[in-house]
Design an enzyme around this catalytic site. Sequence first.
Site, PDB file in Angstrom:
ATOM      1  N   ASP A 101       3.136  -4.040  -3.182  1.00 16.42           N
ATOM      2  CA  ASP A 101       2.266  -4.440  -2.075  1.00 16.42           C
ATOM      3  C   ASP A 101       3.093  -4.611  -0.806  1.00 16.42           C
ATOM      4  O   ASP A 101       3.834  -5.590  -0.672  1.00 16.42           O
ATOM      5  CB  ASP A 101       1.581  -5.754  -2.442  1.00 16.42           C
ATOM      6  CG  ASP A 101       0.431  -6.094  -1.522  1.00 16.42           C
ATOM      7  OD1 ASP A 101       0.382  -5.548  -0.416  1.00 16.42           O
ATOM      8  OD2 ASP A 101      -0.411  -6.919  -1.925  1.00 16.42           O
TER       9      ASP A 101
ATOM     10  N   HIS B 169      -7.617   4.653  -2.472  1.00 16.40           N
ATOM     11  CA  HIS B 169      -7.407   3.712  -1.370  1.00 16.40           C
ATOM     12  C   HIS B 169      -6.512   4.290  -0.285  1.00 16.40           C
ATOM     13  O   HIS B 169      -6.829   4.189   0.907  1.00 16.40           O
ATOM     14  CB  HIS B 169      -6.802   2.414  -1.924  1.00 16.40           C
ATOM     15  CG  HIS B 169      -6.546   1.372  -0.888  1.00 16.40           C
ATOM     16  ND1 HIS B 169      -7.553   0.723  -0.214  1.00 16.40           N
ATOM     17  CD2 HIS B 169      -5.383   0.859  -0.405  1.00 16.40           C
ATOM     18  CE1 HIS B 169      -7.034  -0.149   0.638  1.00 16.40           C
ATOM     19  NE2 HIS B 169      -5.719  -0.089   0.538  1.00 16.40           N
TER      20      HIS B 169
END
Length: 446
Positions: free
Chosen positions: A256, A354
Amino acid sequence: MTSERPAAEHGSAERGSAERGSAERGSASAGPAGFTRRALLGTAGAGLLAGAGAGVAGAVALDGRSGGTAVAPGPSDGTLGAARVPFRGEHQAGITDPAQARVQLAAFDLAEGVGREGLRTLLQRWTKAAERLTAGEPAEEFDNQVALDAGPCSLTLTVGFGATLFDRAGLTDRRPPGLEPLPAFPGDALDPARGDGDLFVQIGADDALVAVHALRVLQRLAAGTAALRWQSAGFARTPGAAARPVTGRNLMGQIDGTNNPRPDEEGFAATVFCAAGGDQPGWLAGGSYLVYRRIRMLLDHWEALPVDRQERVIGRRKSDGAPLGAPAGAGERSPVDLAAQGPDGTLAIPADAHIRVAAPAANGGAAMLRRGFSYHDGLLPDGSPDAGLLFLAFQADPRKGFTPVQRKLSRGDGLSRFLRHEAGGLYAVPPGAPPGGYLGQQLLEG
């Protein structure tokens, strides 16, 4: 998950480089003259970026401030707690700085009748306390000694102004157009009691007690002037937890923070910070806009998917963060090839992945600097985890950053099936406190 770069990240914006974070803070040994390794890196960074390009020059040094350095208060023993982020600078701290291990987010509402002078007094008191606390010194008022034996632990305090503040403080004519309400997005289920607010504060530190202590000081200093509206606590990877500097993971297990805008990229400052001109007010020059979202992850549903399905939802390998279609050993920072095909001739990165839907090329180049933290607050009544992401995104204009990206994601992102946006806020983040002045002085006295 709102994200504006082609990556599997949903909010961890670590001053442009996740890998740099653990190396810059106190896990390294002290350098000469009592400076931490973070201090030495910061000093070097000021020179390295000075000529990095018109969009970056003079905007941000490696320690995240405008030519500032991170120094340890007094003799440094190289501990994590000794790391210090300067409070003053062109921009507020806590925007381009690496995400600390802990965060306290909170919003306050002004009391009835406080007005402009009451707000000025509060911001002056908060500024004075913040400058002392970030230097590792006790606050002069309401210090409960919780953090008495700790250093500053990279403490940062970042303040933002909600749209409602301007009416309540008699500043309606100074409210920036960028604070116009965000549109309602498909799937939103925002609880107003856990979002918005007149004043927003982001308090980050590498020690939980240091962060909580700072929030308590601000809360007590605000007594009678502003009351706490909501509060959320979050966490990220602790510096030094990994054997080598690596980008952290979120609660979905995804790396992330990949491909977040970096301070050494051309156009970084224009993406993140406001400049005078157009419809931006002069008092906000050097400041930013912050979009906050509390995003619950449907972890039980996500974890029921096999790993290869999870990877296709995101568009990246879970093991190393490399984009699908990249060769073995490519790594998370390998270029994303949206045209790559698998052996069967289908797109390697699915149409609703995504990173494809969030790619700048699919959103008119819209970008923002994400600086998110995970949260886990136990179980909901149905037994599912109340856990997810405290999404924070800094940008020069949310109308050109967050809004177009989130509009696209909410309609076409496969990841949205596993997310619930449950609270949010939009704030104007003023520039750093001027020398000898206080946060928000440009607004109140400019």
